[in-house]
Every structure is written in C-alpha cells, then in structure tokens.
Scaffold this motif. Structure first.
Motif, PDB file in Angstrom:
ATOM      1  N   UNK A  73      37.643  33.539  24.087  1.00 15.39           N
ATOM      2  CA  UNK A  73      39.065  34.131  24.665  1.00 15.39           C
ATOM      3  C   UNK A  73      39.460  35.014  24.774  1.00 15.39           C
ATOM      4  N   UNK A  74      39.711  35.416  23.400  1.00 16.01           N
ATOM      5  CA  UNK A  74      40.210  36.946  23.883  1.00 16.01           C
ATOM      6  C   UNK A  74      39.885  38.311  24.235  1.00 16.01           C
ATOM      7  N   UNK A  75      37.969  37.941  24.059  1.00 19.18           N
ATOM      8  CA  UNK A  75      36.829  39.198  24.377  1.00 19.18           C
ATOM      9  C   UNK A  75      36.825  39.276  25.984  1.00 19.18           C
ATOM     10  N   UNK A  76      37.244  37.360  26.737  1.00 17.96           N
ATOM     11  CA  UNK A  76      37.217  37.601  28.361  1.00 17.96           C
ATOM     12  C   UNK A  76      38.332  38.637  28.504  1.00 17.96           C
ATOM     13  N   UNK A  77      38.840  38.348  28.284  1.00 17.08           N
ATOM     14  CA  UNK A  77      40.646  39.374  28.274  1.00 17.08           C
ATOM     15  C   UNK A  77      40.391  40.764  28.315  1.00 17.08           C
ATOM     16  N   UNK A  78      38.906  41.440  27.750  1.00 14.30           N
ATOM     17  CA  UNK A  78      38.766  42.506  27.142  1.00 14.30           C
ATOM     18  C   UNK A  78      37.334  43.730  27.106  1.00 14.30           C
ATOM     19  N   UNK A  79      37.826  44.288  27.971  1.00 20.01           N
ATOM     20  CA  UNK A  79      37.032  45.696  28.113  1.00 20.01           C
ATOM     21  C   UNK A  79      36.776  46.917  27.283  1.00 20.01           C
ATOM     22  N   UNK A  80      35.010  46.575  26.244  1.00 17.49           N
ATOM     23  CA  UNK A  80      34.730  47.518  25.083  1.00 17.49           C
ATOM     24  C   UNK A  80      34.063  48.302  25.500  1.00 17.49           C
ATOM     25  N   UNK A  81      33.834  49.391  25.417  1.00 17.79           N
ATOM     26  CA  UNK A  81      33.501  50.371  25.072  1.00 17.79           C
ATOM     27  C   UNK A  81      32.877  51.090  23.462  1.00 17.79           C
ATOM     28  N   UNK A  82      32.235  51.052  23.024  1.00 20.35           N
ATOM     29  CA  UNK A  82      30.995  51.289  22.070  1.00 20.35           C
ATOM     30  C   UNK A  82      31.303  52.641  22.398  1.00 20.35           C
ATOM     31  N   UNK A  83      30.943  52.961  20.940  1.00 18.04           N
ATOM     32  CA  UNK A  83      30.869  54.621  21.004  1.00 18.04           C
ATOM     33  C   UNK A  83      28.945  55.353  21.328  1.00 18.04           C
ATOM     34  N   UNK A  84      28.442  54.040  21.861  1.00 16.72           N
ATOM     35  CA  UNK A  84      27.370  54.683  22.725  1.00 16.72           C
ATOM     36  C   UNK A  84      27.121  52.921  23.490  1.00 16.72           C
ATOM     37  N   UNK A  85      27.344  53.550  24.880  1.00 17.74           N
ATOM     38  CA  UNK A  85      27.609  52.356  25.423  1.00 17.74           C
ATOM     39  C   UNK A  85      25.690  51.198  26.092  1.00 17.74           C
ATOM     40  N   UNK A 117      31.620  51.354  41.035  1.00 19.53           N
ATOM     41  CA  UNK A 117      31.660  52.182  40.602  1.00 19.53           C
ATOM     42  C   UNK A 117      32.029  53.540  40.497  1.00 19.53           C
ATOM     43  N   UNK A 118      32.295  53.413  41.782  1.00 19.72           N
ATOM     44  CA  UNK A 118      32.930  54.716  42.919  1.00 19.72           C
ATOM     45  C   UNK A 118      34.515  54.797  41.772  1.00 19.72           C
ATOM     46  N   UNK A 119      34.900  53.519  42.120  1.00 25.04           N
ATOM     47  CA  UNK A 119      36.605  53.477  41.054  1.00 25.04           C
ATOM     48  C   UNK A 119      36.535  54.320  39.449  1.00 25.04           C
ATOM     49  N   UNK A 120      34.987  53.785  38.922  1.00 20.97           N
ATOM     50  CA  UNK A 120      35.070  53.938  37.258  1.00 20.97           C
ATOM     51  C   UNK A 120      34.600  55.918  37.748  1.00 20.97           C
ATOM     52  N   UNK A 121      34.637  56.604  38.011  1.00 24.93           N
ATOM     53  CA  UNK A 121      33.716  57.585  38.466  1.00 24.93           C
ATOM     54  C   UNK A 121      32.499  57.486  38.519  1.00 24.93           C
ATOM     55  N   UNK A 122      31.644  56.881  38.953  1.00 22.14           N
ATOM     56  CA  UNK A 122      30.356  56.841  38.953  1.00 22.14           C
ATOM     57  C   UNK A 122      29.738  57.509  40.231  1.00 22.14           C
ATOM     58  N   UNK A 123      29.078  58.518  40.806  1.00 17.85           N
ATOM     59  CA  UNK A 123      28.907  59.215  41.704  1.00 17.85           C
ATOM     60  C   UNK A 123      28.112  58.205  42.586  1.00 17.85           C
ATOM     61  N   UNK A 143      30.248  51.180  31.647  1.00 20.68           N
ATOM     62  CA  UNK A 143      30.979  50.101  31.087  1.00 20.68           C
ATOM     63  C   UNK A 143      32.353  50.281  31.513  1.00 20.68           C
ATOM     64  N   UNK A 144      33.076  50.848  32.489  1.00 16.43           N
ATOM     65  CA  UNK A 144      34.231  51.271  32.538  1.00 16.43           C
ATOM     66  C   UNK A 144      33.910  49.509  33.685  1.00 16.43           C
ATOM     67  N   UNK A 145      33.451  49.883  34.321  1.00 22.94           N
ATOM     68  CA  UNK A 145      32.966  49.688  35.781  1.00 22.94           C
ATOM     69  C   UNK A 145      33.238  47.475  35.492  1.00 22.94           C
ATOM     70  N   UNK A 146      32.189  47.538  34.714  1.00 28.14           N
ATOM     71  CA  UNK A 146      32.159  46.203  33.574  1.00 28.14           C
ATOM     72  C   UNK A 146      33.435  45.814  33.371  1.00 28.14           C
ATOM     73  N   UNK A 147      34.145  46.726  33.148  1.00 30.96           N
ATOM     74  CA  UNK A 147      35.733  45.716  32.311  1.00 30.96           C
ATOM     75  C   UNK A 147      36.104  45.643  34.171  1.00 30.96           C
TER      76      UNK A 147
END
Length: 235
Positions: A73-85, A117-123, A143-147
């Motif tokens: 339940x906690x992870x469902x509320x989290x977007x996680x970007x590790x050092x390497x996505x 994806x555009x909102x996350x900055x990907x061209x 990764x941000x778009x996934x979040x």
C-alpha cells in the motif's frame, strides 16, 4: 495530513546502527534534500520508506499507509527513481510507460502516455524511440512519467544527478519543480549541494545514521550550505 512521516526510526545491521532515531515529515508539494556521505544512511532510509527494510523501532507512513504493516500500500503511493532507472530496452518510452502504469493498476492510452511523458520533460521525438538507446536523463524522465501515471503522492530520488551533464541536471530540476507544483512531495538523497539549493525547500544532513542538522534551504546561500555541510560532517 503529511505525505511522509518518519517518527523516531532506527535500524541496525548487527553492531552497525545504520539509522538512529530519525524523524522527518514532508507535506504535499514539499521538496526535501537528504544530504550525507556514502554510508550515512540515506539509501537505507529510502529502502525503509519503500518497505524493503523494516525498522527496528519507530514508524513510517506514506500518505496514511504504514510502510512496515502495509508495504504494498505504501509503495502504491510512491514513485521511485533509483540512481539508474531500469526500463525495458526493447520497448519504446510510450510502451514502457503504459506497461509500468498497468503494473501499478492504471490503464492509460497512447495519448495520455504522450501527455505524461511531455509533462516529465521527454521530447516528443523520443516518445516512440526504444529505451535501450536512452541516456540516463531520458530514463529518469520516463521514470517521472511513471510516477505521474500512478498518481504517486511521494517521489523518492536516489542520487538523481549522478552522471548527468549540466543540461540534463537542469532538466531534472525543472521536473522536480513541476512535480512539487502538482502537490507531489519529493525526497531526494543526494551529494549535489548546488541542486539542493536550486530545488529544495528544506534539507537535512545525515552523519552515521543520525540527523545532525536541518534547515530551510532558503536561509543558506551555496557557500554557506557547503560550509555547513563540511562542518557538520567534521564535528
């Protein structure tokens, strides 16, 4: 209600106290930078928030979900970007996004994927490119778009600017600000003092698992922040 609450959290690995009596609260839209050298406890803290490690003492809640009692339940509320996505290299950005959104319980169409994806900055020209050819900065944007697609309340970033050039790091700062403006709380574990000053509202300095200082980022200029950081690690 706070998006993230850590109350007197401690964890030890044998005789090593990795995190000791750590308390931290983040409000919706707040960007918090967790500073400290390697071994300070930053990644251990993120892993406890994600429910991968269970604290020996204390409690962690993410948007009301107990990270120890209800890690899914906690992870469902989290977007996680590790050092390497990690993305599927043989899928496009759109396909990766729709796939990971589906794993999080949300079905999105291609038009929605493009918008996120555009909102996350990907061209736009990269939306249909295979992720195997993406730079680290491009993978982070997916990764941000996934979040955003999973409607995360909290975004966790682990050394997000490591290996990024100046332009990609600046793009990441813009993405963090945009997430904050949408009400997403952001916790970033980092060594990048310049980026901290650029995007964070508050910062905390960890040394040997303990919080040794906490400040409003606006009260420190870059030189003062560097001096404070070095002083707290040496004292």
């Amino acid at each position: 209600m706070s998006t993230l609450e850590l109350d007197s959290v401690s964890i030890a690995f044998g005789a090593v106290h990795a995190v000791e009596d750590l308390s931290l609260h983040l409000q919706p839209g707040e960007v918090y930078a967790l500073l400290g050298p390697n071994g300070a406890g930053k990644t251990t803290t993120l892993n406890m928030i994600l429910g991968f490690l269970r604290p020996d003492r204390g409690s962690i809640t993410v948007a009301g979900a107990d990270a120890a009692a209800d890690p899914l339940g906690a992870r469902a509320r989290i977007g996680y970007l590790p050092e390497t996505v990690m993305l599927h290299p043989s899928l496009s950005a759109i396909e990766n996004l729709t796939y990971f959104a589906l794993l999080a319980g949300r079905k999105i169409d291609a038009a929605t994927a493009r918008q996120l994806l555009s909102e996350a900055g990907l061209q736009p020209e990269a939306h249909e490119r295979l992720a195997g050819n993406f730079s680290k900065g491009m993978r982070q944007k997916v990764g941000v778009a996934i979040a955003l697609a999973k409607q995360a309340h909290l975004l966790l970033l682990d050394e997000p600017t490591s290996g990024l050039d100046a332009s990609a790091a600046n793009d990441l700062s813009n993405v963090i600000r945009a997430a904050s403006e949408r009400g997403i709380a952001v916790l970033m574990a980092t060594h990048d003092l310049f980026r901290v000053k650029d995007v964070a509202h508050r910062l905390g300095i960890l040394r040997a698992g303990r919080m040794v200082d906490e400040r409003d980022a606006a009260t420190l200029d870059p030189v003062a922040l560097e001096q404070l950081y070095l002083q707290r690690l040496a004292s």
